[in-house]
Design an enzyme around this catalytic site. Structure first.
Site, PDB file in Angstrom:
ATOM      1  CE1 TYR A 158       0.838   0.198   4.424  1.00  0.00           C
ATOM      2  CE2 TYR A 158      -1.755  -0.158   5.191  1.00  0.00           C
ATOM      3  CZ  TYR A 158       0.338   0.031   5.205  1.00  0.00           C
ATOM      4  OH  TYR A 158       0.047  -0.131   6.592  1.00  0.00           O
ATOM      5  CD  GLU A 159      -0.662   5.143   1.490  1.00  0.00           C
ATOM      6  OE1 GLU A 159      -0.846   6.102   0.391  1.00  0.00           O
ATOM      7  OE2 GLU A 159      -1.188   5.160   2.534  1.00  0.00           O
ATOM      8  N   GLY A 160       1.967   2.971  -2.816  1.00  0.00           N
ATOM      9  CA  GLY A 160       2.554   2.053  -3.613  1.00  0.00           C
ATOM     10  C   GLY A 160       3.757   1.130  -3.154  1.00  0.00           C
TER      11      GLY A 160
END
Length: 596
Positions: free
Chosen positions: A436-438
């Protein structure tokens, strides 16, 4: 099942010896760090809160999970009381702006506090962290009326916030999102669409939930250039009687983070659309959201540090008490910590956790310097360092945390595979962090293109020069005791420089080959960054030992960590550099229709 103890001696060492604190205290808002007594009081109280309030709920949240109904989401037993204690103690206000009632403390001190909280209970901490990053985005982009209406209640913790990017058809490709925002005569918008994987999108801990939502206006261009950012509250005017047209359709059943609700949110299901307001400029939503994203990516990297520390403490406690077999030279069976391979795994866990922590705190201090140092050139140079390091830290720290927490499982053996032992929770909770968050691949692509190629490697080579200064110190003051550290750091820096020069030279004509090895390149940068920090730690430990200052046992352990990291982790750098330079072509040439 071991308890969590905040590693205060380690935290103090990193703050005082590795985090550039001499310059940070020159920042007007960093007065707290200039007062060792005040700083220590904050750390001690944070440790107490982490150990006594948050840590006992970690297993509760993992085992009990969440309960969804059409009326909302019930959080685990004890979360409500803990959250009230959290906001009453004003832990949520540490880094928030003073003009809105926050404490405005430096990011460096807040990072140390956050690490202890996340290690104690990661799932719980996701709520205040999301709210904090949302406040930062609103402060950056929202107009004064929106800030006046929403920021104060977000700061005081009565309301919480989320970030809404992902849609079923648009995972990492934000430009493919379809959520719509229709303008209204009164200046508001009506939003329609579905968002998935929304952390704390619905819960029972705050009076209102403020969603920051990416969506498209009717005339918006295609792709990421046509995305705008909107503020959509669960309750209009904060009143439960004025429920907005946004509902939680369900929560995900996940491998870990069971105490954190991951929600599917439907906007406009009742037909009229969810009422929202534009944040910042139309079609600039991605830029505004990236203020939130960069802060979130740093926080996720810090989650890797925190859960690595938690896993190390569990593994160390188990290795000291578990009696099995005789180590070579022993007459009687003893604790497994006497076995060489168990010691190797523990040293690997400890040294890599220490390296990640040191880099995290240095990035935090660089952020403080970039925001408030009186010298403009210092602000510029430290901002360049932060921007370069965010994808490296997020990608490397989270991937390394998976390795570290998995080693804890290995040390626990079959017992670790049993849920009741608690050994699996850090691994299960951290597995989302490289995603998550890239994802790591996205961080690697960002590192290659935006952080290295775009400026011709200027920021990276400035960092390499900084690391070579540490090499000079090793050569002049190491007195031969740190020759191995110096040799491996030199080899690591040379390897990183070789790989970065190849990336910059080849990218214009062989972009696909470079992107094929972007992740090994990012890992190389992370390992070298960690080696640099461990070398600096060794120099500091050696200096303190010669002065007779500090805890000799702790400082000698720090020297052992630095030497182990150099020989077992930093030694991987030449191989990774070879992969970067020679490994991309075969990936590009792969026949995608071939049978595997």
């Amino acid at each position: 099942m071991s308890t969590y103890t905040a590693p205060l001696e380690e935290i103090r060492f990193v703050l005082n010896e590795l985090a550039d604190i001499e310059r940070v205290v020159q920042v007007p808002d960093a007065v707290s760090l200039a007062d060792p007594g005040l700083t220590d009081a904050v750390l001690l109280e944070a440790a107490r809160f982490a150990e006594e309030v948050l840590a006992p709920l970690n297993t509760v949240g993992d085992q009990q999970g969440l309960q969804w109904s059409p009326q909302g989401v019930k959080t685990p037993d004890g979360y409500g009381q803990a959250y009230q204690q959290f906001i009453e103690a004003e832990w949520n206000k540490l880094a928030l702006p003073a003009e809105y009632g926050g404490q405005g403390l430096p990011m460096l001190l807040c990072t140390a506090v956050r690490e202890t909280f996340v290690a104690a209970n990661k799932a719980f901490c996701m709520l205040p962290e999301l709210t904090s990053t949302a406040i930062e985005a609103l402060m950056h982009a929202a107009d004064e009326s929106l800030k006046a209406m929403y920021v104060p209640n977000l700061v005081n913790g009565k309301w919480s916030a989320t970030m809404n990017l992902t849609e079923p058809q648009a995972g990492s490709d934000v430009g493919a999102l379809r959520a719509r925002a229709l303008p209204q005569p009164d200046g508001s918008y009506r939003l329609f669409g579905q968002k998935i994987f929304i952390s704390f999108g619905e819960h029972d801990l705050t009076e209102n939930i403020v969603h920051l939502v990416l969506a498209r206006t009717p005339e918006a261009p295609e792709g990421s250039k046509g995305i705008s950012l909107f503020l959509v509250p669960k309750f209009l005017s904060g009143s439960p009687a004025l429920r907005n047209d946004v509902v939680c359709a369900g929560i995900e059943h996940k491998l870990g983070n069971h105490g954190s609700p991951t929600c599917t949110l439907i906007y406009g299901e009742a037909g009229d659309g969810a009422v929202g307001w534009l944040v910042g400029a139309e079609n600039k939503g991605l830029q505004h959201m990236f203020v939130m994203m960069n802060a979130a990516r740093f926080n996720v990297g810090l989650e890797g540090v925190a859960l690595s520390e938690r896993a190390y403490q569990q593994a160390l406690a188990y290795a000291r008490e578990r009696v099995q077999g005789r180590a070579p030279g022993d007459i009687e069976p003893g604790p497994i910590i006497r076995h060489p391979d168990v010691r190797r795994m523990l040293l690997s866990m400890r040294s890599q956790t220490e390296a990640m922590r040191a880099l995290a705190y240095l990035i935090a201090s660089a952020h403080d310097l970039s925001e408030g140092h009186p010298d403009k050139e210092v602000r510029r140079e430290r901002q360049a360092f932060v921007e370069l390091m965010i994808p490296v830290f997020k990608g490397w720290a989270t991937e390394t945390a998976v390795e570290v927490t998995r080693l804890s499982m290995q040390i626990h053996g079959g017992v670790g595979y049993i849920n009741e032992s608690g050994a699996s929770q850090p691994l299960r909770d951290v597995l989302i962090c490289p995603i998550y968050e890239g994802t790591t691949g996205i961080q690697a692509n960002d590192f290659v293109f935006r952080k290295v190629v775009r400026d011709g490697g200027s920021a990276l080579h400035a960092w390499i020069s900084e690391m070579r200064t540490t090499l000079q110190k090793l050569a002049t003051v190491g007195n031969g005791e740190l020759d191995g550290v110096e040799q491996m750091l030199r080899t690591g820096i040379d390897s990183l420089e070789q790989a970065s020069n190849w990336v910059v030279d080849i990218y214009p004509t062989r972009e696909l080959e470079v992107l094929a090895v972007a992740t090994p390149f990012l890992r190389l940068a992370g390992i070298v960054a960690g080696g640099w920090q461990m070398a600096r730690a060794a120099l500091a430990a050696q200096r303190l030992l010669k002065r007779g200052a500090g805890n000799a046992a702790f400082l000698n352990a720090k020297l052992a960590s630095a030497n182990f990291y150099a020989m077992h982790t930093l030694s991987q750098a030449p191989g990774l550099a070879h992969t970067v330079v020679a490994g991309g072509g075969m990936v590009v040439a792969m026949d995608e229709d071939a049978a595997f």
